[in-house]
Motif scaffolding. Structure first.
Motif, PDB file in Angstrom:
ATOM      1  N   SER A  76       0.832  -1.211   0.000  1.00 38.72           N
ATOM      2  CA  SER A  76       0.000   0.000   0.000  1.00 38.72           C
ATOM      3  C   SER A  76       0.867   1.263   0.000  1.00 38.72           C
ATOM      4  O   SER A  76       2.001   1.275   0.483  1.00 38.72           O
ATOM      5  N   GLU A  77       0.293   2.322  -0.530  1.00 32.37           N
ATOM      6  CA  GLU A  77       0.992   3.615  -0.568  1.00 32.37           C
ATOM      7  C   GLU A  77       1.334   4.088   0.846  1.00 32.37           C
ATOM      8  O   GLU A  77       2.436   4.585   1.093  1.00 32.37           O
ATOM      9  N   ALA A  78       0.406   3.919   1.767  1.00 29.31           N
ATOM     10  CA  ALA A  78       0.629   4.375   3.146  1.00 29.31           C
ATOM     11  C   ALA A  78       1.801   3.644   3.792  1.00 29.31           C
ATOM     12  O   ALA A  78       2.643   4.266   4.455  1.00 29.31           O
ATOM     13  N   TYR A  79       1.891   2.318   3.602  1.00 27.89           N
ATOM     14  CA  TYR A  79       3.003   1.592   4.225  1.00 27.89           C
ATOM     15  C   TYR A  79       4.319   1.880   3.515  1.00 27.89           C
ATOM     16  O   TYR A  79       5.372   1.941   4.159  1.00 27.89           O
ATOM     17  N   GLN A  80       4.275   2.076   2.228  1.00 29.52           N
ATOM     18  CA  GLN A  80       5.501   2.418   1.501  1.00 29.52           C
ATOM     19  C   GLN A  80       6.065   3.748   1.992  1.00 29.52           C
ATOM     20  O   GLN A  80       7.281   3.918   2.079  1.00 29.52           O
ATOM     21  N   LYS A  81       5.194   4.693   2.352  1.00 29.86           N
ATOM     22  CA  LYS A  81       5.647   5.957   2.934  1.00 29.86           C
ATOM     23  C   LYS A  81       6.294   5.708   4.296  1.00 29.86           C
ATOM     24  O   LYS A  81       7.267   6.362   4.659  1.00 29.86           O
ATOM     25  N   ALA A  82       5.743   4.782   5.056  1.00 33.47           N
ATOM     26  CA  ALA A  82       6.325   4.447   6.358  1.00 33.47           C
ATOM     27  C   ALA A  82       7.725   3.865   6.183  1.00 33.47           C
ATOM     28  O   ALA A  82       8.643   4.184   6.946  1.00 33.47           O
TER      29      ALA A  82
END
Length: 101
Positions: A76-82
């Motif tokens: 997911s985009e959100a986890y990739q940002k993390a």
């Protein structure tokens, strides 16, 4: 349908303060992806006994309703940002595994 799990073992954490930035992004991303933290030791006060080549550093176990859901949450985009916030000084062995049933 077998569940999916994220298993993270951190053998080296040279900058615990910077790890907090990752945690603040990863927690909501995991929850949004349907993940449930089953264990985060020893940082949450849980007990650990290390055997053989085991370590007593941080270990995180997260459960998802399916293996596919676990993979999708990681991608997911959100986890990739993390992941971008994960400090260079953190050694991590990360796996996505499928449960038996």
């Amino acid at each position: 349908m077998p569940k999916g799990y994220w298993v993270s073992v951190y053998p080296a954490i040279s900058d615990p303060e910077r790890l907090t930035a990752y945690d603040q992004l990863a927690g909501p991303a995991v929850q949004a992806g349907g993940g449930r933290v089953l264990s985060r030791i020893p940082s949450r006060g849980g007990r650990v006994v290390a055997h053989e080549a085991g370590i007593t550093q941080r270990v995180v176990l997260i459960e998802f309703d399916s293996f596919e859901q676990a993979v999708a949450a990681y991608e997911s985009e959100a986890y990739q940002k993390a992941l971008v916030a994960l400090p260079d000084g953190v050694g991590r062995d990360f796996r996505i595994i499928e449960g038996i049933d």
